[in-house]
Write a protein that holds these residues in place. Structure first.
Motif, PDB file in Angstrom:
ATOM      1  N   LEU A   1       4.102  15.128   3.281  1.00  0.00           N
ATOM      2  CA  LEU A   1       4.346  16.673   3.046  1.00  0.00           C
ATOM      3  C   LEU A   1       4.174  17.231   4.473  1.00  0.00           C
ATOM      4  N   GLU A   2       5.138  18.025   4.616  1.00  0.00           N
ATOM      5  CA  GLU A   2       4.923  19.021   5.712  1.00  0.00           C
ATOM      6  C   GLU A   2       5.353  20.423   5.289  1.00  0.00           C
ATOM      7  N   CYS A   3       4.604  21.583   5.363  1.00  0.00           N
ATOM      8  CA  CYS A   3       4.775  22.809   4.707  1.00  0.00           C
ATOM      9  C   CYS A   3       4.889  23.992   5.630  1.00  0.00           C
ATOM     10  N   THR A   4       5.641  24.730   5.498  1.00  0.00           N
ATOM     11  CA  THR A   4       5.691  25.995   6.226  1.00  0.00           C
ATOM     12  C   THR A   4       5.677  27.435   5.027  1.00  0.00           C
ATOM     13  N   LYS A   5       5.813  28.585   5.675  1.00  0.00           N
ATOM     14  CA  LYS A   5       5.840  29.527   4.693  1.00  0.00           C
ATOM     15  C   LYS A   5       6.927  29.348   3.627  1.00  0.00           C
ATOM     16  N   ASP A   6       7.943  29.041   4.007  1.00  0.00           N
ATOM     17  CA  ASP A   6       9.184  29.130   3.042  1.00  0.00           C
ATOM     18  C   ASP A   6       9.850  27.803   2.806  1.00  0.00           C
ATOM     19  N   LEU A   7       9.359  26.678   3.200  1.00  0.00           N
ATOM     20  CA  LEU A   7       9.912  25.368   3.217  1.00  0.00           C
ATOM     21  C   LEU A   7       9.019  24.154   3.140  1.00  0.00           C
ATOM     22  N   ALA A   8       9.247  23.386   2.360  1.00  0.00           N
ATOM     23  CA  ALA A   8       8.480  22.113   2.252  1.00  0.00           C
ATOM     24  C   ALA A   8       9.438  20.872   2.477  1.00  0.00           C
ATOM     25  N   THR A   9       9.051  19.919   3.423  1.00  0.00           N
ATOM     26  CA  THR A   9       9.588  18.760   3.667  1.00  0.00           C
ATOM     27  C   THR A   9       8.950  17.661   3.212  1.00  0.00           C
ATOM     28  N   VAL A  10       9.521  16.592   2.275  1.00  0.00           N
ATOM     29  CA  VAL A  10       8.881  15.555   2.080  1.00  0.00           C
ATOM     30  C   VAL A  10       9.551  14.506   2.527  1.00  0.00           C
ATOM     31  N   ALA A  11       8.785  13.427   3.153  1.00  0.00           N
ATOM     32  CA  ALA A  11       9.426  12.081   3.626  1.00  0.00           C
ATOM     33  C   ALA A  11       8.854  11.037   3.057  1.00  0.00           C
ATOM     34  N   VAL A  12       9.490   9.904   2.797  1.00  0.00           N
ATOM     35  CA  VAL A  12       9.077   8.594   2.252  1.00  0.00           C
ATOM     36  C   VAL A  12       9.447   7.643   3.336  1.00  0.00           C
ATOM     37  N   GLU A  13       8.774   6.966   3.862  1.00  0.00           N
ATOM     38  CA  GLU A  13       8.725   5.934   4.843  1.00  0.00           C
ATOM     39  C   GLU A  13       8.216   4.730   4.621  1.00  0.00           C
ATOM     40  N   ASP A  14       8.934   3.526   4.713  1.00  0.00           N
ATOM     41  CA  ASP A  14       8.664   2.226   4.268  1.00  0.00           C
ATOM     42  C   ASP A  14       8.789   1.516   5.262  1.00  0.00           C
ATOM     43  N   GLN A  15       8.666   0.110   5.268  1.00  0.00           N
ATOM     44  CA  GLN A  15       8.606  -0.876   6.366  1.00  0.00           C
ATOM     45  C   GLN A  15       9.608  -1.890   5.838  1.00  0.00           C
TER      46      GLN A  15
ATOM     47  N   ALA B   1       0.812  -1.202  -0.127  1.00  0.00           N
ATOM     48  CA  ALA B   1      -0.007   0.129   0.046  1.00  0.00           C
ATOM     49  C   ALA B   1       0.889   1.136  -0.047  1.00  0.00           C
ATOM     50  N   VAL B   2       0.558   2.149  -0.767  1.00  0.00           N
ATOM     51  CA  VAL B   2       1.059   3.579  -0.836  1.00  0.00           C
ATOM     52  C   VAL B   2       0.156   4.871  -0.237  1.00  0.00           C
ATOM     53  N   ALA B   3       0.583   5.174   0.659  1.00  0.00           N
ATOM     54  CA  ALA B   3      -0.511   6.523   1.082  1.00  0.00           C
ATOM     55  C   ALA B   3       0.133   7.585   1.226  1.00  0.00           C
ATOM     56  N   PHE B   4      -0.784   8.597   1.066  1.00  0.00           N
ATOM     57  CA  PHE B   4      -0.318  10.094   1.135  1.00  0.00           C
ATOM     58  C   PHE B   4      -1.626  11.007   1.492  1.00  0.00           C
ATOM     59  N   ASP B   5      -1.289  11.529   2.685  1.00  0.00           N
ATOM     60  CA  ASP B   5      -2.487  12.424   3.158  1.00  0.00           C
ATOM     61  C   ASP B   5      -1.875  13.664   2.965  1.00  0.00           C
ATOM     62  N   PRO B   6      -2.551  14.448   1.940  1.00  0.00           N
ATOM     63  CA  PRO B   6      -1.882  15.753   1.804  1.00  0.00           C
ATOM     64  C   PRO B   6      -2.169  16.830   3.092  1.00  0.00           C
ATOM     65  N   PRO B   7      -1.351  17.680   3.217  1.00  0.00           N
ATOM     66  CA  PRO B   7      -1.719  18.706   4.315  1.00  0.00           C
ATOM     67  C   PRO B   7      -2.998  19.445   4.111  1.00  0.00           C
ATOM     68  N   ALA B   8      -3.421  19.994   5.197  1.00  0.00           N
ATOM     69  CA  ALA B   8      -4.853  20.787   5.016  1.00  0.00           C
ATOM     70  C   ALA B   8      -4.532  22.092   4.394  1.00  0.00           C
ATOM     71  N   VAL B   9      -3.161  22.802   4.702  1.00  0.00           N
ATOM     72  CA  VAL B   9      -2.861  23.875   3.939  1.00  0.00           C
ATOM     73  C   VAL B   9      -1.897  23.443   3.062  1.00  0.00           C
ATOM     74  N   ARG B  10      -1.986  23.960   1.640  1.00  0.00           N
ATOM     75  CA  ARG B  10      -1.295  23.497   0.676  1.00  0.00           C
ATOM     76  C   ARG B  10      -0.817  24.676  -0.184  1.00  0.00           C
ATOM     77  N   PRO B  11       0.335  25.188   0.409  1.00  0.00           N
ATOM     78  CA  PRO B  11       0.901  26.468  -0.171  1.00  0.00           C
ATOM     79  C   PRO B  11       1.340  26.289  -1.489  1.00  0.00           C
ATOM     80  N   ARG B  12       1.274  27.137  -2.724  1.00  0.00           N
ATOM     81  CA  ARG B  12       1.841  26.769  -3.865  1.00  0.00           C
ATOM     82  C   ARG B  12       3.264  27.454  -3.770  1.00  0.00           C
ATOM     83  N   LEU B  13       4.329  26.533  -4.366  1.00  0.00           N
ATOM     84  CA  LEU B  13       5.710  26.755  -3.932  1.00  0.00           C
ATOM     85  C   LEU B  13       6.394  26.962  -5.437  1.00  0.00           C
ATOM     86  N   SER B  14       7.438  27.421  -5.763  1.00  0.00           N
ATOM     87  CA  SER B  14       8.263  27.447  -6.719  1.00  0.00           C
ATOM     88  C   SER B  14       9.206  26.508  -7.111  1.00  0.00           C
TER      89      SER B  14
END
Length: 192
Positions: free
Chosen positions: A136-150, A92-105
């Motif tokens: 995906l975790e976002c702040t105003k100026d930073l996006a962090t993407v993490a991929v976790e497996d078992q 299974a590959v899961a992704f739950d997008p964050p509630a706040v989705r800033p548009r980034l460059s």
């Protein structure tokens, strides 16, 4: 490398056509041959593309086409594509997008390449029936993407090999998937 990519693409396309459209008229052995031709040509095509990327990055010629876009949407698209491969291993590959989705460059093509490499590696080194989670975790100026497996994990002795071209860890894929040893090196350079 450019001269190799086009003929390999043709071989791969024709093999895919034979595998899907002509399968009914082929016997079992012929279907296995076609599948082998398709899989091998796709692997070679990925290798040539990776070599071109390593060459461009090494020469300082990696051009980024940065545009404002929705990173969560790009991640969702990539997760959807990788679910097809993961389904073959009942992963299974899961992704739950964050509630706040800033548009980034960012360069969508390059970030998609990064995501595909990370997610497909997670699938490649995970056992049947497990789960891959993308965050995906976002702040105003930073996006962090993490991929976790078992998956199996990476031995401490192999950690220094991870982001070097043509280096491979001692851990093997769980279903015999092939690797060029270039993917994570390319990921690191793109991200940097």
């Amino acid at each position: 490398a450019h001269d190799l990519r086009n003929p390999l693409g043709v071989i791969s396309t024709y093999a895919e056509f034979l595998e899907t459209e002509a399968a009914a008229v082929l016997n079992e052995e012929q279907r296995e041959f076609v599948t082998t031709i398709k899989d091998t040509s796709e692997f070679l095509l990925r290798l040539v593309t990776d070599l071109l990327d390593v060459s461009a990055i090494g020469a300082g010629q990696l051009n980024l086409d940065r545009r404002t876009a929705d990173l969560a949407q790009l991640i969702q698209h990539n997760v959807t594509l990788n679910r097809v491969l993961a389904a073959k291993k009942d992963i299974a590959v899961a992704f739950d997008p964050p509630a706040v989705r800033p548009r980034l460059s960012f360069d969508a093509g390059k970030i998609e390449q990064v995501l595909n490499n990370l997610i497909s590696n997670a699938v490649k080194f995970s056992h049947r029936g497990t789960r891959v989670r993308v965050r995906l975790e976002c702040t105003k100026d930073l996006a962090t993407v993490a991929v976790e497996d078992q998956g199996q994990g990476i031995p401490a002795a192999d950690l220094s090999k991870l982001f070097k071209p043509f280096s491979k860890a001692s851990v093997r894929s769980t279903a015999g998937e092939q690797s060029t040893g270039l993917g994570l090196a390319i990921v690191r350079r793109i991200v940097e």
